[in-house]
Design a protein around this motif. Sequence first.
Motif, PDB file in Angstrom:
ATOM      1  N   ARG A 158      -2.818  -5.263   6.799  1.00 36.28           N
ATOM      2  CA  ARG A 158      -2.396  -6.572   7.323  1.00 36.28           C
ATOM      3  C   ARG A 158      -1.521  -7.379   6.364  1.00 36.28           C
ATOM      4  N   TYR A 159      -1.059  -6.752   5.276  1.00 38.42           N
ATOM      5  CA  TYR A 159      -0.128  -7.421   4.351  1.00 38.42           C
ATOM      6  C   TYR A 159       1.220  -7.594   5.058  1.00 38.42           C
ATOM      7  N   VAL A 160       1.811  -8.767   4.897  1.00 37.37           N
ATOM      8  CA  VAL A 160       3.104  -9.069   5.526  1.00 37.37           C
ATOM      9  C   VAL A 160       4.217  -8.790   4.516  1.00 37.37           C
ATOM     10  N   SER A 161       4.992  -7.755   4.750  1.00 32.06           N
ATOM     11  CA  SER A 161       6.104  -7.447   3.834  1.00 32.06           C
ATOM     12  C   SER A 161       7.300  -8.350   4.099  1.00 32.06           C
ATOM     13  N   ARG A 162       7.522  -8.625   5.372  1.00 29.74           N
ATOM     14  CA  ARG A 162       8.775  -9.317   5.728  1.00 29.74           C
ATOM     15  C   ARG A 162       8.571 -10.133   6.987  1.00 29.74           C
ATOM     16  N   ILE A 163       9.203 -11.298   7.011  1.00 28.95           N
ATOM     17  CA  ILE A 163       9.253 -12.115   8.230  1.00 28.95           C
ATOM     18  C   ILE A 163      10.716 -12.235   8.641  1.00 28.95           C
ATOM     19  N   ILE A 164      10.975 -12.010   9.916  1.00 28.86           N
ATOM     20  CA  ILE A 164      12.354 -12.061  10.439  1.00 28.86           C
ATOM     21  C   ILE A 164      12.377 -13.007  11.631  1.00 28.86           C
ATOM     22  N   MET A 165      13.329 -13.913  11.659  1.00 28.79           N
ATOM     23  CA  MET A 165      13.511 -14.751  12.852  1.00 28.79           C
ATOM     24  C   MET A 165      14.826 -14.374  13.513  1.00 28.79           C
ATOM     25  N   TYR A 166      14.787 -14.215  14.846  1.00 32.31           N
ATOM     26  CA  TYR A 166      15.965 -13.853  15.618  1.00 32.31           C
ATOM     27  C   TYR A 166      16.421 -15.075  16.422  1.00 32.31           C
ATOM     28  N   GLY A 167      17.733 -15.270  16.490  1.00 34.07           N
ATOM     29  CA  GLY A 167      18.211 -16.399  17.287  1.00 34.07           C
ATOM     30  C   GLY A 167      19.684 -16.281  17.613  1.00 34.07           C
ATOM     31  N   ASN A 168      20.136 -17.168  18.502  1.00 34.36           N
ATOM     32  CA  ASN A 168      21.562 -17.216  18.807  1.00 34.36           C
ATOM     33  C   ASN A 168      22.350 -17.857  17.669  1.00 34.36           C
TER      34      ASN A 168
ATOM     35  N   CYS B 154       0.813  -1.223   0.000  1.00 31.92           N
ATOM     36  CA  CYS B 154       0.000   0.000   0.000  1.00 31.92           C
ATOM     37  C   CYS B 154       0.841   1.265   0.000  1.00 31.92           C
ATOM     38  N   GLY B 155       2.154   1.125   0.155  1.00 28.45           N
ATOM     39  CA  GLY B 155       3.018   2.299   0.201  1.00 28.45           C
ATOM     40  C   GLY B 155       3.002   2.996   1.552  1.00 28.45           C
ATOM     41  N   GLY B 156       2.171   2.490   2.474  1.00 33.82           N
ATOM     42  CA  GLY B 156       2.107   3.063   3.820  1.00 33.82           C
ATOM     43  C   GLY B 156       3.214   2.493   4.708  1.00 33.82           C
ATOM     44  N   GLN B 157       3.045   2.692   6.008  1.00 28.22           N
ATOM     45  CA  GLN B 157       4.050   2.222   6.949  1.00 28.22           C
ATOM     46  C   GLN B 157       3.701   0.823   7.462  1.00 28.22           C
ATOM     47  N   ALA B 158       4.640  -0.072   7.342  1.00 27.56           N
ATOM     48  CA  ALA B 158       4.485  -1.408   7.919  1.00 27.56           C
ATOM     49  C   ALA B 158       5.177  -1.411   9.272  1.00 27.56           C
ATOM     50  N   ALA B 159       4.414  -1.659  10.306  1.00 29.94           N
ATOM     51  CA  ALA B 159       4.973  -1.668  11.665  1.00 29.94           C
ATOM     52  C   ALA B 159       5.458  -3.068  12.013  1.00 29.94           C
ATOM     53  N   ILE B 160       6.301  -3.146  13.028  1.00 35.08           N
ATOM     54  CA  ILE B 160       6.787  -4.462  13.457  1.00 35.08           C
ATOM     55  C   ILE B 160       5.812  -5.048  14.477  1.00 35.08           C
TER      56      ILE B 160
ATOM     57  N   LEU C 281       0.324 -13.132   1.317  1.00 38.91           N
ATOM     58  CA  LEU C 281       0.295 -13.464   2.748  1.00 38.91           C
ATOM     59  C   LEU C 281      -0.102 -12.244   3.588  1.00 38.91           C
ATOM     60  N   PHE C 282      -1.058 -12.460   4.475  1.00 40.70           N
ATOM     61  CA  PHE C 282      -1.529 -11.430   5.401  1.00 40.70           C
ATOM     62  C   PHE C 282      -1.477 -11.989   6.822  1.00 40.70           C
ATOM     63  N   PHE C 283      -1.515 -11.084   7.800  1.00 40.67           N
ATOM     64  CA  PHE C 283      -1.518 -11.490   9.208  1.00 40.67           C
ATOM     65  C   PHE C 283      -2.792 -10.936   9.843  1.00 40.67           C
ATOM     66  N   CYS C 284      -3.566 -11.813  10.421  1.00 41.87           N
ATOM     67  CA  CYS C 284      -4.878 -11.451  10.959  1.00 41.87           C
ATOM     68  C   CYS C 284      -4.790 -10.260  11.927  1.00 41.87           C
ATOM     69  N   ALA C 285      -5.739  -9.354  11.813  1.00 36.51           N
ATOM     70  CA  ALA C 285      -5.757  -8.173  12.689  1.00 36.51           C
ATOM     71  C   ALA C 285      -5.899  -8.563  14.153  1.00 36.51           C
ATOM     72  N   ASN C 286      -6.351  -9.780  14.407  1.00 40.70           N
ATOM     73  CA  ASN C 286      -6.413 -10.245  15.792  1.00 40.70           C
ATOM     74  C   ASN C 286      -5.038 -10.676  16.294  1.00 40.70           C
ATOM     75  N   GLY C 287      -4.079 -10.691  15.361  1.00 46.09           N
ATOM     76  CA  GLY C 287      -2.686 -10.848  15.762  1.00 46.09           C
ATOM     77  C   GLY C 287      -2.242 -12.233  16.138  1.00 46.09           C
ATOM     78  N   ASP C 288      -2.938 -13.268  15.667  1.00 45.24           N
ATOM     79  CA  ASP C 288      -2.454 -14.596  16.053  1.00 45.24           C
ATOM     80  C   ASP C 288      -2.413 -15.606  14.912  1.00 45.24           C
ATOM     81  N   SER C 289      -2.693 -15.205  13.686  1.00 47.80           N
ATOM     82  CA  SER C 289      -2.586 -16.196  12.619  1.00 47.80           C
ATOM     83  C   SER C 289      -2.384 -15.537  11.257  1.00 47.80           C
TER      84      SER C 289
ATOM     85  N   VAL D  53       4.114  -5.532   9.105  1.00 51.23           N
ATOM     86  CA  VAL D  53       2.707  -5.635   8.707  1.00 51.23           C
ATOM     87  C   VAL D  53       2.124  -4.225   8.559  1.00 51.23           C
ATOM     88  N   CYS D  54       1.425  -3.982   7.439  1.00 49.41           N
ATOM     89  CA  CYS D  54       0.827  -2.661   7.211  1.00 49.41           C
ATOM     90  C   CYS D  54      -0.587  -2.635   7.813  1.00 49.41           C
TER      91      CYS D  54
END
Lengths: 113, 155
Positions: B49-59, B27-33, B128-136, B45-46
Amino acid sequence: MKGIKAIHVVHAAWCPHCHPTTVEPMKAKATELGVGFYDYDIDNPEQVEKADELVRGYGDWAEDYLIPQVFLEMEDGTLRHVLSGYSEGVELTKRGVENLLKSPYFDGDAPAR
Amino acid sequence: MTVMRLQDNVTEIARSLLATTAKCQHCGGQAAIEYAEGGSVGLHVCPGRYVSRIIMYGNELDTDRFLGYVRGAARGTQGVEAGDVRVASRYAWDLGLARKSNDIVLKEMYWTQNYRRTKSEDPDRMALFFCANGDSFFVQPLKNGERLCDKCRTS
């Protein structure tokens, strides 16, 4: 300057994380310190082989690896990967470069390996 | 126990030093983490609810785990290949942490939707989108405007 012999940067001309965020400040630091500076453009057929060799051997390798990546060639001949661009955003890459340039590597007190 | 503390440290560092907004490709808007998996996964996620990027953090790098996670999330899209994953080492000096060791503080693994191999502006492509309820996660045509997954829409 104690420790660093040269700075190597893998980059691309179109990448905002690379220009002006990383390559120019790293080059300026190399000039200031009087050490070598080498940059490798991944879109230049004559330079990409060396870029791949550095990233594969010492950096964050992936088939479509992140740029920029910065390496320090130390006086003892070792190469150290010290920075990869932040895919999250250019601001984070900028902060990473600024932090790196303020780090012990550049005050003559390179961290032990 | 030690491993747990290390992972907790990684997620704390990710939240404090790697949280940023990004321009959404949808959408050209801001995707928050936003975070999933107890904070070990970050999502850009904007508001749509579009998912621009998925990042996994680990040791450590665990690309098999990351690939499994992203493939599970993005099932029904253009597919996820090992070559779509990029990795990064973060050190004390570039994070600005006051540590004198040369240890890697954390590793990041990235997957970016609609990038290089999978780049497509087709409004009918399954995205891919992420539900606005934040769990799927859920998948729908890019042009659709649903912000909730099927389960939340029907409940």
